[in-house]
Motif scaffolding. Sequence first.
Motif, PDB file in Angstrom:
ATOM      1  N   UNK A  12      -1.305  -8.023  -4.009  1.00 25.42           N
ATOM      2  CA  UNK A  12      -2.054  -7.538  -2.863  1.00 25.42           C
ATOM      3  C   UNK A  12      -3.337  -8.304  -2.593  1.00 25.42           C
ATOM      4  N   UNK A  13      -4.083  -8.538  -3.635  1.00 20.58           N
ATOM      5  CA  UNK A  13      -5.394  -9.142  -3.411  1.00 20.58           C
ATOM      6  C   UNK A  13      -5.449 -10.637  -3.592  1.00 20.58           C
ATOM      7  N   UNK A  22     -12.570  10.787  -1.626  1.00 18.50           N
ATOM      8  CA  UNK A  22     -12.023   9.646  -0.900  1.00 18.50           C
ATOM      9  C   UNK A  22     -12.405   8.347  -1.600  1.00 18.50           C
ATOM     10  N   UNK A  23     -13.660   8.262  -2.026  1.00 20.20           N
ATOM     11  CA  UNK A  23     -14.112   7.047  -2.722  1.00 20.20           C
ATOM     12  C   UNK A  23     -13.296   6.832  -3.993  1.00 20.20           C
ATOM     13  N   UNK A  25      -6.541   3.394  -5.794  1.00 18.46           N
ATOM     14  CA  UNK A  25      -5.528   2.600  -5.093  1.00 18.46           C
ATOM     15  C   UNK A  25      -5.763   1.117  -5.313  1.00 18.46           C
ATOM     16  N   UNK A  26      -7.025   0.741  -5.286  1.00 19.85           N
ATOM     17  CA  UNK A  26      -7.352  -0.667  -5.513  1.00 19.85           C
ATOM     18  C   UNK A  26      -6.847  -1.105  -6.882  1.00 19.85           C
ATOM     19  N   UNK A  33      -9.713   5.694  -3.173  1.00 19.52           N
ATOM     20  CA  UNK A  33      -9.649   4.278  -2.793  1.00 19.52           C
ATOM     21  C   UNK A  33      -9.770   3.390  -4.015  1.00 19.52           C
ATOM     22  N   UNK A  34     -10.636   3.780  -4.923  1.00 13.58           N
ATOM     23  CA  UNK A  34     -10.802   2.997  -6.144  1.00 13.58           C
ATOM     24  C   UNK A  34      -9.500   2.989  -6.933  1.00 13.58           C
ATOM     25  N   UNK A  84       0.377   4.048  -2.606  1.00 17.80           N
ATOM     26  CA  UNK A  84       0.139   5.451  -2.240  1.00 17.80           C
ATOM     27  C   UNK A  84       1.034   6.359  -3.055  1.00 17.80           C
ATOM     28  N   UNK A 139       0.840  -1.209   0.000  1.00 20.12           N
ATOM     29  CA  UNK A 139       0.000   0.000   0.000  1.00 20.12           C
ATOM     30  C   UNK A 139       0.868   1.249   0.000  1.00 20.12           C
ATOM     31  N   UNK A 140       2.029   1.155   0.642  1.00 15.25           N
ATOM     32  CA  UNK A 140       2.937   2.305   0.605  1.00 15.25           C
ATOM     33  C   UNK A 140       3.307   2.631  -0.822  1.00 15.25           C
TER      34      UNK A 140
END
Lengths: 366, 205
Positions: free
Chosen positions: B190-191, B173-174, B180-181, B177-178, B134, B130-131
């Motif tokens: 990751x997943x 924010x939504x 980032x996913x 997050x999308x 980001x 995630x780092x």
Amino acid sequence: MLSCEEAWVQMSQALDGLLSAQEQAELEEHLAHCPECSSDYQALVRMEEALGDLGETPAPPELSARVMARIRAEAGTRRKARRPIPLWRGGRRWQSLAGLAACALLCVGLYYGAGLGGTERDTVTELPEAVQTQPETSADLPESAPEEPEGDPAGADRPAPAQAPASEPEQEPVRSVPEEASPASPNSDVSTSGESGQAVSPAAEGTRDLPEPAEADAGEPETAPPEGGETPAPAVQSAPPEGLGAGSDQALAEEPEEAAAAGETAGDQEGAMVSAAAVPPWGSGTALVLEELPEQVQGLLPAQENWTQEEDGTRWCTVTAEELKAVQAALEAAGIDTALPELPWSEPCAVVLLPEETPQQDSENP
Amino acid sequence: MAVTERELVLQAQKGDQEAFEQLVLASQDRVYTLCLRMTGDREDALDLAQETFLNAWRGLPSFQGNSSFATWVYRLASNACIDFLRRRKRRQQGESSHSLDDEETPLPEPVDPRGTPEEELERRELRRAVERGLQALPERHRQVLVMRELSGLSYQEIAAVLELDLGTVKSRIARARLALKKILIQEGNFFAPSPSKKAEETKRR
């Protein structure tokens, strides 16, 4: 019914606890029938967890340390700007009226002799000790020459004129003092330029007041009507500490110029070279005079308990030119002007810390 | 006796450096975290954070108290980061010299070990992922996620710092997050549920 796009936004808010009961129900309904969104939701939760795990990074201790150091330095600088600081308090061994007079004379002569126009801080360098009635003065002069910022051609000239006066330290002062009005004469001995005349006069007066070489800040050897010749302060350096402000009544006549130059540049603090009516205790090397020691440089210098302390509270230490350069760089990085002359500097260099009380003019004048 | 932020600000405005230092200490982690994540570089982060606090000190006389000091200084930091990134983009294409990506264990590890060593290792892998994710996000997305996810600011607080309305904050924010996913899916690992995690996940869900 929620679309998958809308569902994503709802999921995002669900994570932050912002859904109403109804919205929550709608979302759950959608997720029950949409395997893609369902796995998206899992991904979101997993991501959220990992990010939360990351958390904040603690600030390193140097952050607040540096911030507060800068704040203190800036506050100190502003506070201390433009405050005249008399360098020499009364009772200094190395000062003497005669010495100062001689110095003044010499300086003037040297200055003019060298043809220096005195713009910048020409910290000239210390006056030969001739002032102190030591014949060695002449030896000093050539040394000082290189320190003169504008020096080159000037420097070359200076030693010569200096020689003459140097050899007769005793006589000059005597002569110059009474002859305020006749500037030309003493000067002519030492200088090649004609302006010296005026300088002498100031010099004469200046010397009288001297005991403190001073801060001739912007050069006016106050007594010395610099205006007159504006005395391009030949060799002396005043250490115009801050503000070369008016305080310099004592300034040597010579100083004016370079003091001036130094003065205005100094602005906030320290500054220049040690002026020299007489050689100060730390010698005749290039000196940085400060009113206080900012944090930035403390680490670059010997511990203060190892510095030499004079009777009046002045503290000093000697450093190499390299070390002084580092100090200068650190101060300038903090926005503190040092008013040091141009390189090369005369070693051993010194860092001089003035005592803390309010500066006072020495009133040793006859 | 606890001194309020308000009192510290008043003292600092009168020139009280110690009071200001207290204010710095209270908000430095948040400010530094933002600068660190936005720039991806420790040195730049330190410089930016330092400049932010110095600007706050110099700007104290005109601080009206319309928002809290913490919000105000955080906003200064946020703007400074955006400006810095714009300048950096113009200057260079590449990464900075102290990039977080270059480090192996760049940051302090969280102190609550939850599971087996394998689980811990996995946790660390996810954090690193995630780092990196980001760092790969566009600035506006990175900014809100740092604020919300790393520093735990509420939507209201974020709205106050960024001077946006709540609706904009929610949708930003939504979208962040999308984004980032998507980055994490592209990265690959990751997943993908690993064997050790599968059972746990089933339990959690």
